[in-house]
Design a protein around this motif. Structure first.
Motif, PDB file in Angstrom:
ATOM      1  N   LEU A  49       0.825  -1.205   0.000  1.00 42.70           N
ATOM      2  CA  LEU A  49       0.000   0.000   0.000  1.00 42.70           C
ATOM      3  C   LEU A  49       0.863   1.260   0.000  1.00 42.70           C
ATOM      4  O   LEU A  49       0.547   2.239  -0.691  1.00 42.70           O
ATOM      5  CB  LEU A  49      -0.943   0.003   1.202  1.00 42.70           C
ATOM      6  CG  LEU A  49      -2.090  -1.013   1.148  1.00 42.70           C
ATOM      7  CD1 LEU A  49      -2.819  -1.050   2.485  1.00 42.70           C
ATOM      8  CD2 LEU A  49      -3.044  -0.696   0.026  1.00 42.70           C
ATOM      9  N   ASP A  50       1.948   1.243   0.754  1.00 46.35           N
ATOM     10  CA  ASP A  50       2.871   2.388   0.759  1.00 46.35           C
ATOM     11  C   ASP A  50       3.453   2.624  -0.631  1.00 46.35           C
ATOM     12  O   ASP A  50       3.593   3.769  -1.075  1.00 46.35           O
ATOM     13  CB  ASP A  50       3.995   2.182   1.769  1.00 46.35           C
ATOM     14  CG  ASP A  50       3.546   2.375   3.203  1.00 46.35           C
ATOM     15  OD1 ASP A  50       2.495   3.022   3.413  1.00 46.35           O
ATOM     16  OD2 ASP A  50       4.250   1.882   4.113  1.00 46.35           O
ATOM     17  N   GLY A  56       1.394   6.942  -6.765  1.00 48.99           N
ATOM     18  CA  GLY A  56       0.261   7.765  -7.136  1.00 48.99           C
ATOM     19  C   GLY A  56      -1.004   6.989  -7.470  1.00 48.99           C
ATOM     20  O   GLY A  56      -2.010   7.577  -7.837  1.00 48.99           O
ATOM     21  N   LEU A  57      -0.961   5.663  -7.380  1.00 49.09           N
ATOM     22  CA  LEU A  57      -2.152   4.863  -7.649  1.00 49.09           C
ATOM     23  C   LEU A  57      -3.226   5.072  -6.576  1.00 49.09           C
ATOM     24  O   LEU A  57      -4.414   4.974  -6.864  1.00 49.09           O
ATOM     25  CB  LEU A  57      -1.800   3.378  -7.735  1.00 49.09           C
ATOM     26  CG  LEU A  57      -0.965   2.963  -8.933  1.00 49.09           C
ATOM     27  CD1 LEU A  57      -0.545   1.524  -8.826  1.00 49.09           C
ATOM     28  CD2 LEU A  57      -1.751   3.203 -10.215  1.00 49.09           C
TER      29      LEU A  57
END
Length: 64
Positions: A49-50, A56-57
């Motif tokens: 997730l990071d 930028g997703l």
């Protein structure tokens, strides 16, 4: 009498060091339980997730 005093002092010193070691171990265990809430699989998900936020997703949550 002098030898008895030395033996008692030595035993008290060992007991004091043992009590300190026990207390340090107990506190470290408590801190690990408090701050180590993620297991290995969760850490991989958080890392992914990071990376998605960095690329930028995903957009990080911002409270308004």
């Amino acid at each position: 009498m002098n030898q008895v005093t030395e033996v008692l002092t030595t035993l008290f010193g060992f007991a004091l060091i043992g009590a300190m070691a026990f207390e340090i171990k107990r506190r470290r265990k408590h801190l690990r339980e408090l701050y180590n809430i993620l297991d290995a699989e969760d850490k991989h998900v958080v890392a992914e997730l990071d990376q998605m936020v960095a690329s930028g997703l995903l957009q990080p949550f911002v409270a308004r």
